[in-house]
Design a protein around this motif. Structure first.
Motif, PDB file in Angstrom:
ATOM      1  N   VAL A  47       0.899  -0.570   0.279  1.00  0.00           N
ATOM      2  CA  VAL A  47      -0.046  -0.102  -0.242  1.00  0.00           C
ATOM      3  C   VAL A  47       0.862   1.405  -0.346  1.00  0.00           C
ATOM      4  CG1 VAL A  47      -1.670   1.321   1.365  1.00  0.00           C
ATOM      5  CG2 VAL A  47      -1.820  -0.664   1.372  1.00  0.00           C
ATOM      6  N   LEU A  48       1.830   1.330   0.802  1.00  0.00           N
ATOM      7  CA  LEU A  48       2.878   2.164   0.731  1.00  0.00           C
ATOM      8  C   LEU A  48       3.829   2.710  -0.255  1.00  0.00           C
ATOM      9  CD1 LEU A  48       3.845   2.033   4.588  1.00  0.00           C
ATOM     10  CD2 LEU A  48       1.721   3.294   3.632  1.00  0.00           C
ATOM     11  N   VAL A  49       3.911   1.439  -0.530  1.00  0.00           N
ATOM     12  CA  VAL A  49       5.155   1.602  -2.281  1.00  0.00           C
ATOM     13  C   VAL A  49       3.421   1.323  -3.719  1.00  0.00           C
ATOM     14  CG1 VAL A  49       6.913   0.814  -3.654  1.00  0.00           C
ATOM     15  CG2 VAL A  49       6.880   1.062  -0.936  1.00  0.00           C
ATOM     16  N   PRO A  50       3.281   2.230  -3.787  1.00  0.00           N
ATOM     17  CA  PRO A  50       1.966   1.975  -4.882  1.00  0.00           C
ATOM     18  C   PRO A  50       2.900   2.098  -6.245  1.00  0.00           C
ATOM     19  CG  PRO A  50       1.623   4.027  -3.972  1.00  0.00           C
ATOM     20  CD  PRO A  50       2.529   3.991  -2.980  1.00  0.00           C
ATOM     21  N   ASN A  51       2.459   0.731  -7.126  1.00  0.00           N
ATOM     22  CA  ASN A  51       3.162   0.238  -8.302  1.00  0.00           C
ATOM     23  C   ASN A  51       2.251   0.052  -9.359  1.00  0.00           C
ATOM     24  OD1 ASN A  51       4.682  -0.699 -10.267  1.00  0.00           O
ATOM     25  ND2 ASN A  51       5.088  -2.946  -9.588  1.00  0.00           N
ATOM     26  N   ASN A  52       2.478   0.965 -10.173  1.00  0.00           N
ATOM     27  CA  ASN A  52       0.706   0.335 -11.599  1.00  0.00           C
ATOM     28  C   ASN A  52       1.012  -0.011 -12.891  1.00  0.00           C
ATOM     29  OD1 ASN A  52       2.611   2.242 -12.368  1.00  0.00           O
ATOM     30  ND2 ASN A  52       0.771   3.602 -13.034  1.00  0.00           N
ATOM     31  N   SER A  53       2.450  -0.496 -12.262  1.00  0.00           N
ATOM     32  CA  SER A  53       2.544  -2.211 -13.536  1.00  0.00           C
ATOM     33  C   SER A  53       1.703  -2.619 -13.588  1.00  0.00           C
ATOM     34  CB  SER A  53       4.109  -2.071 -13.439  1.00  0.00           C
ATOM     35  OG  SER A  53       4.400  -2.312 -12.233  1.00  0.00           O
ATOM     36  N   GLY A  54       1.125  -3.302 -14.573  1.00  0.00           N
ATOM     37  CA  GLY A  54       0.299  -4.906 -14.436  1.00  0.00           C
ATOM     38  C   GLY A  54      -0.698  -4.826 -13.899  1.00  0.00           C
ATOM     39  N   LEU A 111      -7.292  -4.028 -11.224  1.00  0.00           N
ATOM     40  CA  LEU A 111      -8.254  -4.602 -10.667  1.00  0.00           C
ATOM     41  C   LEU A 111      -8.601  -3.173 -10.523  1.00  0.00           C
ATOM     42  CD1 LEU A 111      -7.366  -8.031  -8.220  1.00  0.00           C
ATOM     43  CD2 LEU A 111      -8.159  -7.744  -9.916  1.00  0.00           C
ATOM     44  N   GLY A 112      -8.173  -2.129 -11.032  1.00  0.00           N
ATOM     45  CA  GLY A 112      -8.193  -0.837 -10.524  1.00  0.00           C
ATOM     46  C   GLY A 112      -7.899  -0.283 -10.146  1.00  0.00           C
ATOM     47  N   VAL A 113      -8.047   1.474  -9.552  1.00  0.00           N
ATOM     48  CA  VAL A 113      -7.473   1.437  -8.370  1.00  0.00           C
ATOM     49  C   VAL A 113      -8.806   1.677  -7.178  1.00  0.00           C
ATOM     50  CG1 VAL A 113      -7.391   4.185  -7.902  1.00  0.00           C
ATOM     51  CG2 VAL A 113      -6.265   3.749 -10.269  1.00  0.00           C
ATOM     52  N   ALA A 114      -7.985   1.457  -5.951  1.00  0.00           N
ATOM     53  CA  ALA A 114      -9.054   1.190  -4.824  1.00  0.00           C
ATOM     54  C   ALA A 114      -9.521   2.639  -4.228  1.00  0.00           C
ATOM     55  CB  ALA A 114      -8.297   0.337  -3.634  1.00  0.00           C
ATOM     56  N   TRP A 115      -8.374   3.856  -4.119  1.00  0.00           N
ATOM     57  CA  TRP A 115      -9.000   4.915  -3.667  1.00  0.00           C
ATOM     58  C   TRP A 115      -7.486   5.720  -3.654  1.00  0.00           C
ATOM     59  CZ3 TRP A 115      -7.698   1.914   0.323  1.00  0.00           C
ATOM     60  CH2 TRP A 115      -6.594   1.873   1.603  1.00  0.00           C
ATOM     61  N   ASP A 116      -7.822   6.585  -4.400  1.00  0.00           N
ATOM     62  CA  ASP A 116      -7.372   8.278  -4.606  1.00  0.00           C
ATOM     63  C   ASP A 116      -6.847   8.997  -3.625  1.00  0.00           C
ATOM     64  OD1 ASP A 116      -4.578   9.594  -5.968  1.00  0.00           O
ATOM     65  OD2 ASP A 116      -6.108   9.594  -7.855  1.00  0.00           O
ATOM     66  N   TRP A 117      -5.569   9.638  -3.539  1.00  0.00           N
ATOM     67  CA  TRP A 117      -5.855   9.778  -1.663  1.00  0.00           C
ATOM     68  C   TRP A 117      -5.188  11.307  -2.448  1.00  0.00           C
ATOM     69  CZ3 TRP A 117      -3.612  11.673   3.006  1.00  0.00           C
ATOM     70  CH2 TRP A 117      -3.459  12.309   4.155  1.00  0.00           C
ATOM     71  N   ASP A 146      -5.314  -4.633  -6.960  1.00  0.00           N
ATOM     72  CA  ASP A 146      -4.448  -5.132  -6.742  1.00  0.00           C
ATOM     73  C   ASP A 146      -3.331  -5.798  -5.354  1.00  0.00           C
ATOM     74  OD1 ASP A 146      -4.171  -4.133  -9.534  1.00  0.00           O
ATOM     75  OD2 ASP A 146      -4.092  -5.883 -10.001  1.00  0.00           O
ATOM     76  N   ALA A 147      -2.666  -4.384  -4.738  1.00  0.00           N
ATOM     77  CA  ALA A 147      -2.204  -5.147  -3.455  1.00  0.00           C
ATOM     78  C   ALA A 147      -2.394  -5.739  -2.680  1.00  0.00           C
ATOM     79  CB  ALA A 147      -1.518  -3.397  -3.327  1.00  0.00           C
ATOM     80  N   PHE A 148      -4.053  -5.222  -2.592  1.00  0.00           N
ATOM     81  CA  PHE A 148      -4.358  -6.791  -1.452  1.00  0.00           C
ATOM     82  C   PHE A 148      -4.511  -7.514  -2.086  1.00  0.00           C
ATOM     83  CE2 PHE A 148      -6.314  -2.415  -0.712  1.00  0.00           C
ATOM     84  CZ  PHE A 148      -6.110  -2.088   0.602  1.00  0.00           C
ATOM     85  N   ALA A 149      -4.884  -7.786  -3.650  1.00  0.00           N
ATOM     86  CA  ALA A 149      -4.635  -9.105  -4.272  1.00  0.00           C
ATOM     87  C   ALA A 149      -3.437  -9.671  -4.197  1.00  0.00           C
ATOM     88  CB  ALA A 149      -5.179  -9.190  -5.833  1.00  0.00           C
ATOM     89  N   GLN A 150      -2.641  -8.829  -4.122  1.00  0.00           N
ATOM     90  CA  GLN A 150      -0.952  -9.463  -3.710  1.00  0.00           C
ATOM     91  C   GLN A 150      -0.657  -9.976  -2.436  1.00  0.00           C
ATOM     92  OE1 GLN A 150       1.011  -9.226  -6.764  1.00  0.00           O
ATOM     93  NE2 GLN A 150       2.643 -10.706  -6.147  1.00  0.00           N
TER      94      GLN A 150
END
Length: 287
Positions: free
Chosen positions: A89-96, A99-105, A113-117
């Motif tokens: 969560v703290l190190v966002p990575n949009n490569s690949g 599942l879309g964006v969970a939130w944008d703050w 994808d972070a939660f799926a990983q």
């Protein structure tokens, strides 16, 4: 820590206990390879990992291990999963990211994808723990030593100490529950003397662990010395040719289980290689 069952043999006369230890080691390694196979989509990842989890859980129950002991052994995994989730969560990575964006703050984007990983890693850890517990719960330490030595027999050509390495691995697995019992005993002894392991600041709790580590190391060295004396008193010589009181024989049930395991692994690998998506076949949108 008494409920931690990794490394404990459960004496029972089940079909899993009666299997050849060489077969159980081979199937354990084969299933571990299947656990780490890369899958094309998240839906396939959780579906196939879920199938492996259910199958391994059924085998684990066949060893007559209690559910309470199994779930209590998972307590140490939650901290690791929470730590990994925080990292993702703290190190966002949009490569690949699929599942879309969970939130944008305020420009800080977190993807699903972070939660799926983190969930995928949790499943893999659970599967690795299950497979290891199945092997140790259904196989006697001496049988495990024989199987490991049998697999390392070809290395004796290059003078590899197969018997010694197999004995070391077997003793290490055997003494995991013993060390955990010693840890519980030392913790209770230190708590009776006023040491608090569960309250206070983090650094204070870390410093209090020194009162646990020192006697635990002393106890471990004492046990290893007693074990060495006991083995010498019984005439153990790692370089001498050893005979066996009980002979391990390969039965027809071992052949059936080997064929079934190979067919399952082949089908699993075929699904992964062909990228067969069962969700798409059923008309359900895959993740």
């Amino acid at each position: 820590m008494k409920s931690f069952t990794l490394g404990k043999y459960i004496p029972y006369d089940s079909w899993l206990h009666r299997l050849d230890p060489r077969l159980k080691i081979l199937l354990t390694i084969l299933f571990m390879v299947l656990v780490f196979l890369p899958l094309p989509t998240w839906s396939m990842t959780f579906l196939m990992s879920g199938i492996l989890f259910v199958l391994a859980f059924a085998f684990l129950m066949a060893t007559r291990m209690s559910l309470g002991s199994f779930f209590s052994s998972l307590r140490s995994l939650w901290f690791m999963v929470a730590f990994l989730l925080i990292i993702y969560v703290l190190v966002p990575n949009n490569s690949g990211a699929t599942l879309g964006v969970a939130w944008d703050w305020n420009g800080w984007v977190v993807y699903w994808d972070a939660f799926a990983q983190a969930g995928k890693i949790l499943l893999r850890l659970l599967l690795m723990l299950e497979l290891t517990m199945i092997l140790t719960a259904s196989t006697k330490p001496l049988d495990l030593t024989f199987a490991l030595e049998w697999y390392m027999t070809p290395l004796k050509v290059i003078h590899f100490p197969a018997a010694e390495i197999a004995m070391i691995i077997s003793i290490a697995l055997r003494f995991i529950p013993t060390l955990l019992e010693d840890t519980t005993r030392v913790m209770k002894a230190q708590e009776s003397r006023g040491v608090d392991f569960s309250h206070g600041e983090v650094w204070k709790r870390i410093r209090s662990l020194t009162s646990l580590i020192v006697p635990l190391f002393a106890s471990s060295f004492m046990r290893s010395e007693e074990l060495a004396y006991a083995m010498e008193a019984r005439g153990y010589d790692p370089k001498a040719k050893r005979s066996r009181y009980r002979k391990t024989k390969w039965h027809w049930t071992d052949t059936v289980c080997l064929i079934a395991g190979l067919l399952f692994a082949a089908g699993f690998i075929y699904v992964v290689a062909a990228r067969i998506d069962f969700f798409a076949l059923m008309g359900v949108s895959a993740l």
